[in-house]
Design a protein around this motif. Structure first.
Motif, PDB file in Angstrom:
ATOM      1  N   SER A  37      -6.560   3.713   4.455  1.00  0.00           N
ATOM      2  CA  SER A  37      -5.182   3.252   4.294  1.00  0.00           C
ATOM      3  C   SER A  37      -4.629   3.693   2.947  1.00  0.00           C
ATOM      4  O   SER A  37      -3.458   4.083   2.843  1.00  0.00           O
ATOM      5  N   TYR A  38      -5.448   3.651   1.916  1.00  0.00           N
ATOM      6  CA  TYR A  38      -5.011   4.135   0.605  1.00  0.00           C
ATOM      7  C   TYR A  38      -4.619   5.619   0.695  1.00  0.00           C
ATOM      8  O   TYR A  38      -3.604   6.039   0.146  1.00  0.00           O
ATOM      9  N   LYS A  39      -5.411   6.394   1.424  1.00  0.00           N
ATOM     10  CA  LYS A  39      -5.083   7.814   1.617  1.00  0.00           C
ATOM     11  C   LYS A  39      -3.768   7.973   2.380  1.00  0.00           C
ATOM     12  O   LYS A  39      -2.989   8.882   2.100  1.00  0.00           O
ATOM     13  N   ARG A  47       7.360  10.424   0.419  1.00  0.00           N
ATOM     14  CA  ARG A  47       8.326  10.209   1.507  1.00  0.00           C
ATOM     15  C   ARG A  47       8.945   8.821   1.501  1.00  0.00           C
ATOM     16  O   ARG A  47      10.040   8.625   2.013  1.00  0.00           O
ATOM     17  N   ILE A  48       8.215   7.835   1.009  1.00  0.00           N
ATOM     18  CA  ILE A  48       8.684   6.448   1.032  1.00  0.00           C
ATOM     19  C   ILE A  48       8.744   5.946  -0.405  1.00  0.00           C
ATOM     20  O   ILE A  48       7.731   5.952  -1.107  1.00  0.00           O
ATOM     21  N   SER A  49       9.915   5.505  -0.817  1.00  0.00           N
ATOM     22  CA  SER A  49      10.058   5.017  -2.187  1.00  0.00           C
ATOM     23  C   SER A  49       9.494   3.606  -2.324  1.00  0.00           C
ATOM     24  O   SER A  49       9.414   2.849  -1.358  1.00  0.00           O
ATOM     25  N   ASN A  50       9.081   3.285  -3.520  1.00  0.00           N
ATOM     26  CA  ASN A  50       8.654   1.937  -3.890  1.00  0.00           C
ATOM     27  C   ASN A  50       7.393   1.456  -3.178  1.00  0.00           C
ATOM     28  O   ASN A  50       7.220   0.250  -2.990  1.00  0.00           O
ATOM     29  N   LEU A  51       6.529   2.371  -2.770  1.00  0.00           N
ATOM     30  CA  LEU A  51       5.258   1.956  -2.175  1.00  0.00           C
ATOM     31  C   LEU A  51       4.381   1.289  -3.235  1.00  0.00           C
ATOM     32  O   LEU A  51       4.312   1.753  -4.366  1.00  0.00           O
ATOM     33  N   VAL A  52       3.718   0.230  -2.857  1.00  0.00           N
ATOM     34  CA  VAL A  52       2.729  -0.403  -3.731  1.00  0.00           C
ATOM     35  C   VAL A  52       1.411   0.303  -3.442  1.00  0.00           C
ATOM     36  O   VAL A  52       0.726  -0.013  -2.466  1.00  0.00           O
ATOM     37  N   MET A  53       1.080   1.270  -4.280  1.00  0.00           N
ATOM     38  CA  MET A  53      -0.018   2.187  -3.973  1.00  0.00           C
ATOM     39  C   MET A  53      -1.374   1.497  -3.820  1.00  0.00           C
ATOM     40  O   MET A  53      -2.204   1.951  -3.056  1.00  0.00           O
ATOM     41  N   ASP A  54      -1.607   0.405  -4.508  1.00  0.00           N
ATOM     42  CA  ASP A  54      -2.911  -0.261  -4.400  1.00  0.00           C
ATOM     43  C   ASP A  54      -2.904  -1.419  -3.392  1.00  0.00           C
ATOM     44  O   ASP A  54      -3.837  -2.208  -3.343  1.00  0.00           O
ATOM     45  N   TRP A  55      -1.861  -1.508  -2.554  1.00  0.00           N
ATOM     46  CA  TRP A  55      -1.755  -2.590  -1.578  1.00  0.00           C
ATOM     47  C   TRP A  55      -3.006  -2.672  -0.692  1.00  0.00           C
ATOM     48  O   TRP A  55      -3.543  -3.755  -0.463  1.00  0.00           O
ATOM     49  N   SER A  56      -3.454  -1.537  -0.196  1.00  0.00           N
ATOM     50  CA  SER A  56      -4.614  -1.510   0.721  1.00  0.00           C
ATOM     51  C   SER A  56      -5.849  -2.136   0.096  1.00  0.00           C
ATOM     52  O   SER A  56      -6.630  -2.793   0.782  1.00  0.00           O
TER      53      SER A  56
END
Length: 172
Positions: A37-39, A47-56
């Motif tokens: 999921s992190y990948k 492509r998507i703004s404001n993603l919380v990259m460490d959410w997964s």
């Protein structure tokens, strides 16, 4: 001479796909699924703004995937010789009161780069579709980001058709 040069690429991909096991995820798959999921998030970062990259990897991601594995919804994995190389998650949304059908949502799917174009995504999708039908869904939705054209083409290839459009804007 390599095997890949002797066998047409589509035949080789079909053979590789047959060696992949598709199964329902268990809690032992949690960390590999979170890593995939992190990948997926890294793949969508531009492509998507404001993603919380460490959410997964965080508590919310862990809770989400644990729910899909053990409680609400479902998670299937693609496994190659004991290694999780892809996953798909979904849930039947039975509380949509403004529609007269039960709808399953394909929430996310990711396949490791070197395993793509081998029908693994299609096999994962078929498992989710069958599970959805067994759990009362008559329709399925997915919400890819508009710039993710390869995902949109995949979804169309398995039978999805455009239905609605969600718009977003910055509030300044």
């Amino acid at each position: 001479m390599s095997f890949a040069k002797l066998v047409p690429q589509n035949t080789l991909n079909r053979r590789l796909s047959l060696m992949i096991t598709i199964r329902k995820a268990n809690i032992g798959d949690l960390k590999p699924i979170q890593n995939l999921s992190y990948k997926l998030f890294r793949n969508d970062e531009g492509r998507i703004s404001n993603l919380v990259m460490d959410w997964s990897q965080g508590p919310e991601g862990e809770k989400y995937f644990t729910d899909r594995i053990e409680n609400r919804g479902v998670c299937f994995v693609a496994e190659d010789d004991g290694e999780v190389v892809g996953y798909i998650t979904g849930e039947v949304k039975k509380d949509i009161s403004w529609r007269s059908v039960h709808i399953s949502e394909l929430e996310n799917i990711f396949i490791e780069e070197k395993y793509r174009h081998q029908s693994i995504g299609r096999r994962l999708f078929e498992e989710l579709k069958n599970w959805s039908k067994e759990n009362g869904a008559q329709k399925m939705t997915v919400s890819p980001s508009i710039p993710n054209t390869s995902a949109i083409e995949f979804y169309k290839s398995v039978g999805f058709e455009p239905y609605s459009l969600e718009l977003e804007m910055e509030i300044e």
